[in-house]
Structure formats: structure tokens, C-alpha cells
Motif scaffolding. Structure first.
Motif, PDB file in Angstrom:
ATOM      1  N   VAL A 119       0.804  -0.950   0.077  1.00 31.38           N
ATOM      2  CA  VAL A 119      -0.014  -0.043  -0.140  1.00 31.38           C
ATOM      3  C   VAL A 119       0.919   1.288  -0.062  1.00 31.38           C
ATOM      4  O   VAL A 119       0.446   2.236  -0.810  1.00 31.38           O
ATOM      5  N   ARG A 123       1.041   3.762  -3.011  1.00 26.82           N
ATOM      6  CA  ARG A 123       0.673   5.330  -2.920  1.00 26.82           C
ATOM      7  C   ARG A 123       1.552   5.919  -3.707  1.00 26.82           C
ATOM      8  O   ARG A 123       1.334   7.166  -4.274  1.00 26.82           O
ATOM      9  N   ASP A 136      -6.038   6.224 -11.471  1.00 23.64           N
ATOM     10  CA  ASP A 136      -7.237   5.427 -10.941  1.00 23.64           C
ATOM     11  C   ASP A 136      -7.177   3.745 -11.137  1.00 23.64           C
ATOM     12  O   ASP A 136      -7.523   3.020 -10.242  1.00 23.64           O
ATOM     13  N   PHE A 139      -5.409   3.308  -8.124  1.00 27.86           N
ATOM     14  CA  PHE A 139      -6.180   3.381  -6.758  1.00 27.86           C
ATOM     15  C   PHE A 139      -6.986   2.019  -6.720  1.00 27.86           C
ATOM     16  O   PHE A 139      -7.109   1.490  -5.479  1.00 27.86           O
ATOM     17  N   GLU A 140      -7.313   1.311  -7.709  1.00 25.44           N
ATOM     18  CA  GLU A 140      -8.057  -0.154  -7.718  1.00 25.44           C
ATOM     19  C   GLU A 140      -7.163  -0.858  -6.990  1.00 25.44           C
ATOM     20  O   GLU A 140      -7.612  -1.831  -6.099  1.00 25.44           O
ATOM     21  N   LEU A 142      -4.391  -0.579  -5.116  1.00 25.24           N
ATOM     22  CA  LEU A 142      -4.425   0.059  -3.714  1.00 25.24           C
ATOM     23  C   LEU A 142      -5.509  -0.634  -2.605  1.00 25.24           C
ATOM     24  O   LEU A 142      -5.479  -1.066  -1.618  1.00 25.24           O
ATOM     25  N   THR A 143      -6.846  -0.253  -3.350  1.00 26.45           N
ATOM     26  CA  THR A 143      -7.874  -0.782  -2.453  1.00 26.45           C
ATOM     27  C   THR A 143      -8.031  -2.381  -2.472  1.00 26.45           C
ATOM     28  O   THR A 143      -8.385  -2.851  -1.408  1.00 26.45           O
ATOM     29  N   ASP A 144      -7.552  -3.016  -3.225  1.00 23.98           N
ATOM     30  CA  ASP A 144      -7.450  -4.336  -3.230  1.00 23.98           C
ATOM     31  C   ASP A 144      -6.365  -4.925  -2.292  1.00 23.98           C
ATOM     32  O   ASP A 144      -6.639  -5.769  -1.423  1.00 23.98           O
ATOM     33  N   GLU A 145      -5.252  -4.084  -2.171  1.00 26.43           N
ATOM     34  CA  GLU A 145      -4.393  -4.556  -1.257  1.00 26.43           C
ATOM     35  C   GLU A 145      -5.063  -4.413   0.232  1.00 26.43           C
ATOM     36  O   GLU A 145      -4.618  -5.238   1.019  1.00 26.43           O
ATOM     37  N   LEU A 146      -5.725  -3.257   0.387  1.00 26.72           N
ATOM     38  CA  LEU A 146      -6.198  -3.177   1.732  1.00 26.72           C
ATOM     39  C   LEU A 146      -7.334  -4.172   1.975  1.00 26.72           C
ATOM     40  O   LEU A 146      -7.533  -4.626   3.260  1.00 26.72           O
ATOM     41  N   LYS A 147      -8.026  -4.447   0.992  1.00 31.07           N
ATOM     42  CA  LYS A 147      -9.115  -5.846   1.164  1.00 31.07           C
ATOM     43  C   LYS A 147      -8.266  -6.898   1.580  1.00 31.07           C
ATOM     44  O   LYS A 147      -8.595  -7.731   2.287  1.00 31.07           O
TER      45      LYS A 147
END
Length: 166
Positions: A119, A123, A136, A139-140, A142-147
């Protein structure tokens, strides 16, 4: 619609279209980090395959498989970004080995902290990219990594519950 600045009104489009400051990261930094992410692909693949092979339940295997599949998608996205911006393709190294964790749970911990480190790297990649289109895409990722980090926490919780139920 008007934008108020220093007690003066200006049309919104004027305030919106003012020159934005340059990013705090460069495109060269972003490309270097993308290249590193792609070059680590094969080792990551071996690591995920190992975790899947030793996972104690089908639920955990399915979770790790979904994460591995997302990581494959991320790799394709990073390759596409890199090639679009440089005109060059990155080839993954041939022979790669990885160090097996001592235990399955040690591997899950390593994977969790790997996701969190990703992440931070991604970033920086996002900050150095030149257009919203590429930002963008990252960003997809990144959000997958947080998930993924959340899913690994869930697996750690399952392990804790197994220990309590013994």
C-alpha cells in the motif's frame, strides 16, 4: 456557481482550472517502483502457491486463491501502465526461489505485512503518475491490497479461534 476566495467571487470553473501543484513524486520514481513490483511477481506466485498448499481449510484456500488472482490482475495492470508510459515491456526473471515460512501462520503474517508495505509503495506510484487514468488504475490496486490485508487478518482470527476451541 461561484467560488469565494479572499472575499472575492470567481466562477467555479476558474478556481477549478487553476494550475495545480506538481506531485511530490516523480514519474521516474513511479516507473522504478512499478518495475520492482513486476520483477517480484514470480516469487510472490511461489509464496501464494505454498500458502494455498498448506492452508488448513478450504475457506482459507479460497481466500488465498482470490488474493493470488487479484495479484495476477495487478501485475497485468502494472505491466500495461509501464508499457504505455515507456514503450517497453518488462520480463520477469527466470529462476526464482522463495524462502518457506516456518509455519503457515508465519506465512500469513508475512503476507499481511507485505500487503501493508505494498500500500505504501503503490501510494508513491500513484503520486508519480501523469494522468488520472493511470492513477485510477493504481487506486483500484491500492484498495485491493487493503482488502487483502483485511482477509489476512480474518485468517489470523480463524487461527486464534482454532487455538481457543482446542
Amino acid at each position: 456557481m461561484y467560488y469565494t476566495f479572499n472575499n472575492m467571487q470567481a466562477p467555479y470553473y476558474y478556481a477549478y482550472n487553476r494550475q495545480q501543484p506538481m506531485s511530490y513524486k516523480s514519474l521516474q520514481e513511479a516507473l522504478s517502483l512499478i518495475k520492482q513490483a513486476i520483477e517480484g511477481e514470480r516469487e510472490d506466485e511461489l509464496f501464494y502457491d505454498y500458502l494455498i498448499s498448506v492452508a488448513p481449510s478450504q475457506e482459507e484456500k479460497d481466500i488465498i486463491i482470490s488474493i493470488r488472482d487479484d495479484e495476477r490482475k495487478h501485475n497485468r495492470m502494472f505491466r500495461s501502465i509501464y508499457q504505455s508510459l515507456t514503450g517497453q515491456m518488462i520480463t520477469a526473471p527466470g529462476q526464482v526461489e522463495f524462502e518457506k515460512p516456518k509455519t503457515y501462520i508465519d506465512g500469513i503474517r508475512k503476507a499481511l505485512f507485505g500487503e501493508l508495505a505494498a500500500v505504501e509503495r503503490y501510494r508513491d506510484i500513484r503520486a508519480g503518475l501523469p494522468s488520472r487514468y493511470y492513477r485510477d488504475m493504481v487506486f483500484e490496486i491500492l484498495t485491493d491490497e487493503l482488502k487483502h490485508a483485511t482477509k489476512y487478518n480474518y485468517i489470523l482470527d480463524l487461527d486464534t479461534r482454532r487455538l481457543i476451541d482446542k
